[in-house]
Design a protein around this motif. Structure first.
Motif, PDB file in Angstrom:
ATOM      1  N   ASP A 124       0.855  -1.174   0.000  1.00 20.28           N
ATOM      2  CA  ASP A 124       0.000   0.000   0.000  1.00 20.28           C
ATOM      3  C   ASP A 124       0.894   1.227   0.000  1.00 20.28           C
ATOM      4  O   ASP A 124       1.889   1.269   0.702  1.00 20.28           O
ATOM      5  N   SER A 125       0.553   2.228  -0.796  1.00 22.12           N
ATOM      6  CA  SER A 125       1.413   3.393  -0.913  1.00 22.12           C
ATOM      7  C   SER A 125       1.558   4.121   0.415  1.00 22.12           C
ATOM      8  O   SER A 125       2.544   4.799   0.636  1.00 22.12           O
ATOM      9  N   SER A 126       0.581   3.988   1.325  1.00 17.50           N
ATOM     10  CA  SER A 126       0.706   4.660   2.605  1.00 17.50           C
ATOM     11  C   SER A 126       1.817   4.035   3.439  1.00 17.50           C
ATOM     12  O   SER A 126       2.343   4.665   4.342  1.00 17.50           O
ATOM     13  N   LYS A 127       2.209   2.802   3.139  1.00 17.99           N
ATOM     14  CA  LYS A 127       3.299   2.151   3.840  1.00 17.99           C
ATOM     15  C   LYS A 127       4.654   2.621   3.332  1.00 17.99           C
ATOM     16  O   LYS A 127       5.626   2.561   4.062  1.00 17.99           O
ATOM     17  N   LEU A 128       4.731   3.052   2.096  1.00 16.11           N
ATOM     18  CA  LEU A 128       6.003   3.468   1.519  1.00 16.11           C
ATOM     19  C   LEU A 128       6.303   4.920   1.865  1.00 16.11           C
ATOM     20  O   LEU A 128       5.412   5.751   1.915  1.00 16.11           O
ATOM     21  N   SER A 129       7.601   5.181   2.099  1.00 14.38           N
ATOM     22  CA  SER A 129       8.029   6.540   2.379  1.00 14.38           C
ATOM     23  C   SER A 129       9.394   6.759   1.736  1.00 14.38           C
ATOM     24  O   SER A 129      10.138   5.804   1.519  1.00 14.38           O
ATOM     25  N   PRO A 130       9.741   7.993   1.422  1.00 14.90           N
ATOM     26  CA  PRO A 130      11.061   8.262   0.840  1.00 14.90           C
ATOM     27  C   PRO A 130      12.174   7.779   1.763  1.00 14.90           C
ATOM     28  O   PRO A 130      12.136   7.984   2.963  1.00 14.90           O
ATOM     29  N   GLY A 131      13.147   7.094   1.168  1.00 12.19           N
ATOM     30  CA  GLY A 131      14.257   6.529   1.930  1.00 12.19           C
ATOM     31  C   GLY A 131      14.072   5.066   2.264  1.00 12.19           C
ATOM     32  O   GLY A 131      14.992   4.418   2.755  1.00 12.19           O
ATOM     33  N   GLU A 132      12.884   4.513   2.005  1.00 12.71           N
ATOM     34  CA  GLU A 132      12.612   3.111   2.304  1.00 12.71           C
ATOM     35  C   GLU A 132      13.173   2.215   1.203  1.00 12.71           C
ATOM     36  O   GLU A 132      13.120   2.553   0.025  1.00 12.71           O
ATOM     37  N   ARG A 175       9.727   4.773 -12.490  1.00 16.30           N
ATOM     38  CA  ARG A 175       8.357   4.911 -11.992  1.00 16.30           C
ATOM     39  C   ARG A 175       7.761   3.510 -11.905  1.00 16.30           C
ATOM     40  O   ARG A 175       7.621   2.833 -12.916  1.00 16.30           O
ATOM     41  N   LYS A 176       7.459   3.061 -10.697  1.00 16.52           N
ATOM     42  CA  LYS A 176       6.953   1.701 -10.488  1.00 16.52           C
ATOM     43  C   LYS A 176       5.606   1.734  -9.786  1.00 16.52           C
ATOM     44  O   LYS A 176       5.371   2.547  -8.899  1.00 16.52           O
ATOM     45  N   ASN A 177       4.750   0.808 -10.168  1.00 13.79           N
ATOM     46  CA  ASN A 177       3.485   0.608  -9.490  1.00 13.79           C
ATOM     47  C   ASN A 177       3.792   0.083  -8.088  1.00 13.79           C
ATOM     48  O   ASN A 177       4.596  -0.825  -7.927  1.00 13.79           O
ATOM     49  N   VAL A 178       3.153   0.650  -7.056  1.00 12.10           N
ATOM     50  CA  VAL A 178       3.445   0.226  -5.687  1.00 12.10           C
ATOM     51  C   VAL A 178       3.058  -1.227  -5.439  1.00 12.10           C
ATOM     52  O   VAL A 178       3.609  -1.872  -4.549  1.00 12.10           O
ATOM     53  N   LEU A 179       2.127  -1.756  -6.241  1.00  8.07           N
ATOM     54  CA  LEU A 179       1.760  -3.170  -6.098  1.00  8.07           C
ATOM     55  C   LEU A 179       2.882  -4.084  -6.572  1.00  8.07           C
ATOM     56  O   LEU A 179       2.909  -5.264  -6.243  1.00  8.07           O
ATOM     57  N   HIS A 180       3.819  -3.561  -7.346  1.00 11.53           N
ATOM     58  CA  HIS A 180       4.941  -4.340  -7.856  1.00 11.53           C
ATOM     59  C   HIS A 180       6.188  -4.171  -7.000  1.00 11.53           C
ATOM     60  O   HIS A 180       7.264  -4.624  -7.387  1.00 11.53           O
ATOM     61  N   LEU A 181       6.053  -3.515  -5.850  1.00 11.25           N
ATOM     62  CA  LEU A 181       7.175  -3.307  -4.948  1.00 11.25           C
ATOM     63  C   LEU A 181       6.921  -4.023  -3.631  1.00 11.25           C
ATOM     64  O   LEU A 181       5.823  -3.953  -3.082  1.00 11.25           O
ATOM     65  N   LEU A 220       6.982   9.564  -3.869  1.00 10.86           N
ATOM     66  CA  LEU A 220       5.715   8.964  -4.262  1.00 10.86           C
ATOM     67  C   LEU A 220       5.096   9.867  -5.316  1.00 10.86           C
ATOM     68  O   LEU A 220       4.821  11.042  -5.044  1.00 10.86           O
ATOM     69  N   ALA A 221       4.910   9.331  -6.529  1.00 10.41           N
ATOM     70  CA  ALA A 221       4.350  10.129  -7.624  1.00 10.41           C
ATOM     71  C   ALA A 221       2.866  10.413  -7.371  1.00 10.41           C
ATOM     72  O   ALA A 221       2.409  11.527  -7.589  1.00 10.41           O
ATOM     73  N   ASP A 222       2.129   9.425  -6.949  1.00  9.76           N
ATOM     74  CA  ASP A 222       0.736   9.557  -6.534  1.00  9.76           C
ATOM     75  C   ASP A 222       0.410   8.333  -5.699  1.00  9.76           C
ATOM     76  O   ASP A 222       1.308   7.647  -5.240  1.00  9.76           O
ATOM     77  N   GLU A 223      -0.884   8.035  -5.520  1.00 12.63           N
ATOM     78  CA  GLU A 223      -1.238   6.908  -4.655  1.00 12.63           C
ATOM     79  C   GLU A 223      -0.889   5.546  -5.269  1.00 12.63           C
ATOM     80  O   GLU A 223      -0.790   4.568  -4.548  1.00 12.63           O
ATOM     81  N   ARG A 224      -0.654   5.475  -6.582  1.00 13.90           N
ATOM     82  CA  ARG A 224      -0.363   4.196  -7.231  1.00 13.90           C
ATOM     83  C   ARG A 224       1.082   4.008  -7.635  1.00 13.90           C
ATOM     84  O   ARG A 224       1.498   2.873  -7.868  1.00 13.90           O
ATOM     85  N   PHE A 225       1.851   5.079  -7.752  1.00 14.98           N
ATOM     86  CA  PHE A 225       3.201   4.974  -8.287  1.00 14.98           C
ATOM     87  C   PHE A 225       4.239   5.594  -7.357  1.00 14.98           C
ATOM     88  O   PHE A 225       3.984   6.613  -6.719  1.00 14.98           O
ATOM     89  N   ALA A 226       5.413   4.943  -7.334  1.00 21.99           N
ATOM     90  CA  ALA A 226       6.558   5.445  -6.579  1.00 21.99           C
ATOM     91  C   ALA A 226       7.733   5.587  -7.535  1.00 21.99           C
ATOM     92  O   ALA A 226       7.838   4.850  -8.522  1.00 21.99           O
ATOM     93  N   LEU A 227       8.614   6.521  -7.254  1.00 21.12           N
ATOM     94  CA  LEU A 227       9.851   6.683  -8.012  1.00 21.12           C
ATOM     95  C   LEU A 227      10.962   6.009  -7.221  1.00 21.12           C
ATOM     96  O   LEU A 227      11.168   6.328  -6.046  1.00 21.12           O
ATOM     97  N   VAL A 228      11.670   5.061  -7.872  1.00 22.90           N
ATOM     98  CA  VAL A 228      12.728   4.319  -7.194  1.00 22.90           C
ATOM     99  C   VAL A 228      14.031   4.449  -7.974  1.00 22.90           C
ATOM    100  O   VAL A 228      14.033   4.606  -9.200  1.00 22.90           O
ATOM    101  N   ALA A 229      15.144   4.379  -7.242  1.00 16.63           N
ATOM    102  CA  ALA A 229      16.472   4.439  -7.852  1.00 16.63           C
ATOM    103  C   ALA A 229      17.416   3.607  -7.003  1.00 16.63           C
ATOM    104  O   ALA A 229      17.184   3.405  -5.805  1.00 16.63           O
ATOM    105  N   ASP A 230      18.495   3.112  -7.640  1.00 14.72           N
ATOM    106  CA  ASP A 230      19.496   2.329  -6.896  1.00 14.72           C
ATOM    107  C   ASP A 230      20.873   2.990  -6.910  1.00 14.72           C
ATOM    108  O   ASP A 230      21.794   2.498  -6.278  1.00 14.72           O
ATOM    109  N   GLY A 231      21.015   4.096  -7.620  1.00 16.58           N
ATOM    110  CA  GLY A 231      22.282   4.809  -7.669  1.00 16.58           C
ATOM    111  C   GLY A 231      23.260   4.250  -8.683  1.00 16.58           C
ATOM    112  O   GLY A 231      24.292   4.843  -8.943  1.00 16.58           O
TER     113      GLY A 231
END
Length: 102
Positions: A3-11, A51-57, A30-41
């Motif tokens: 759930d996007s409410s569980k995700l936070s920047p830095g997680e 840009r990933k769907n939070v259901l796929h994370l 978090l781009a919106d309630e369905r998508f998060a922006l992720v990076a690994d450096g």
């Protein structure tokens, strides 16, 4: 389900779907309630996050304080900090798997 409410920047999260399945990354925003922006450096740098769907994370339940503080204070984080966060979590997960005998 994630759930996007569980995700936070830095997680730290693991990708469950797509070409990057199984890869560990850090939530940048978090781009919106369905998508998060992720990076690994490394393959995904801070300036071009995926840009990933939070259901796929899969949340790993680990928040890197240094990355989270940097994102909160300046809105940016170095790719070196992202790589360090991902590598430290990978080492921790590998050590845990060895203890379990996997």
């Amino acid at each position: 389900m994630a759930d996007s409410s569980k995700l936070s920047p830095g997680e730290l999260v693991r990708s469950r779907r797509g070409k990057d399945e199984g890869q560990i990354a850090v939530v940048i925003a978090l781009a919106d309630e369905r998508f998060a922006l992720v990076a690994d450096g490394d393959k995904r740098r801070f300036d071009r996050p995926k840009r990933k769907n939070v259901l796929h994370l899969e949340p790993l339940g680990i928040v890197n304080d240094e990355v989270a503080n940097s994102l909160r204070d300046t809105g940016r984080v170095t790719n070196g900090k992202l790589r360090f966060a991902v590598q430290s979590v990978q080492r921790r997960l590998e050590a845990h798997a060895e203890e379990k005998g996997e």
